[in-house]
Design an enzyme around this catalytic site. Structure first.
Site: not given
Ligand code: UDP
Length: 327
Positions: A12-13, A38, A147, A151, A188
């Site tokens: 991923g980033f 990813g 999310y 989390k 984003r």
């Protein structure tokens, strides 16, 4: 000492930058990634590194690693709102089953575990800035809940695990992060605005653009994650990692227009449901416990990210004189 380190979500980033940094420190890295969000491109520079191993797998499936492990970082989860909402049940299961699977793996190996949590645990915060002792304001049935609540539940697992003495578990609450290797279509704000400006498309401001966010450059975040993992004494509390500089969405749009002087105008689009109005980390704990604080100013980080997008997408960067400069 060279360590054996598992990075889940390593393609991923943020994960790929973490793999880079750990390998540069001389460690061996095993990356697990399902490639749901990813990208193989992110791992290109590492493919032939002798210390790097790639395993393609979803952490929701039981994870078994036959190599020794000293550290486990869990960064495996879609993180941008459109991406994590695309399959919300899978997002929640990644946070809960996936985190459980990796914690068990870490315990089997006697490895330290670091969970990438998020500022989203604060929801639409009623306290500003957000410090770790704030419990948050989350809509548990809204579209962001998969999310946010996922989390939050993962944090619960982590602290129950820690209290039960089952392992050395640490939790980083990551605020908005940006930099090279964000997916251009991630949805984003930073990737949208930079790519829109480079293409000469309108910048899409959601709502009136008065909502705020704090943006941390990826190298600063990676330094914070490693500092939290490597501090000898487990802090026993979540730690906010983010840049306390706070900007409205409109301010960011204007900075991007200033930096990439295209004819891109601002257009207004509906505000997504449950979009938090304010977001800014209180990083007192990170400063005092880890000796960490971000170093890269937003203008500098945006320049670097814009140059990377231009190069990757083969776009020209308009100069202030209006001429086009090949990236
Ligand atoms: N946003 C925007 N235009 C875009 C993308 C996002 O105005 O093209 C806004 C979004 O509504 C939010 C902020 O930018 O208020 C940050 O959104 P992002 O998806 O980057 O991250 P979030 O902090 O919401 O998870």
């Amino acid at each position: 000492m060279a360590l054996n380190i598992l990075v889940a979500g390593g393609a991923g980033f943020v994960g790929s930058h973490l793999c880079d940094a750990l390998l540069a420190q001389g460690h061996r890295v095993v990356c697990i990634d399902s490639f749901l969000t990813g990208s193989r491109q992110n791992l290109r520079p590492l493919r032939n590194h002798p210390g790097f191993t790639l395993i393609e797998q979803d952490i929701c499936d039981p994870v078994q690693i036959d190599l020794p492990l000293d550290r486990v970082y869990n960064l495996a989860c879609a993180a941008s709102p459109p991406r994590y909402q695309a399959d919300p049940v899978h997002t929640m299961m990644t946070c809960i089953s996936g985190t459980g699977n990796l914690m068990r793996l870490a315990a089997q190996h006697g490895a330290r575990f670091l969970q990438a949590s998020t500022s989203e645990v604060y929801g639409d915060p009623e306290r500003h800035p957000q410090s770790e002792d704030y419990w948050g304001n989350v809509n548990c049935t809204g579209p962001r809940a998969c999310y946010d609540e996922g989390k939050r539940a993962a944090e619960t697992l982590c602290f129950d695990w820690l209290r039960a003495g089952k392992g050395d578990v640490r939790v980083a609450r990551i605020f908005n992060t940006y930099g090279p290797r964000m997916q251009p279509d991630d949805g984003r704000i930073v990737s949208n605005f930079l790519v829109q400006a480079l293409r000469g498309d309108p910048l899409t401001v959601y709502g009136r653009g008065a909502q705020t966010r704090s943006f941390c450059f990826v190298s600063d975040l990676v330094a914070g994650l490693i500092a939290l993992m490597e501090i000898d004494q487990n802090p026993g509390t979540p730690i906010n990692l983010g840049n306390p500089g706070e900007f409205t969405v409109i301010e960011l749009a204007k900075m991007v227009q200033e930096m990439i002087p295209t004819r891109s105008r601002i257009v207004y689009r509906p505000l997504p449901t449950d979009d938090p109005q304010r977001r800014r980390p209180d990083i007192t704990r990170a400063k005092t416990i880890l000796g960490w604080e971000p170093k890269v100013p937003l203008a500098e980080g945006l320049q670097e990210t814009a140059a990377w997008f231009a190069l990757t997408l083969g776009l020209d960067v308009p100069s202030r004189s209006g001429a086009l400069v090949r990236a």
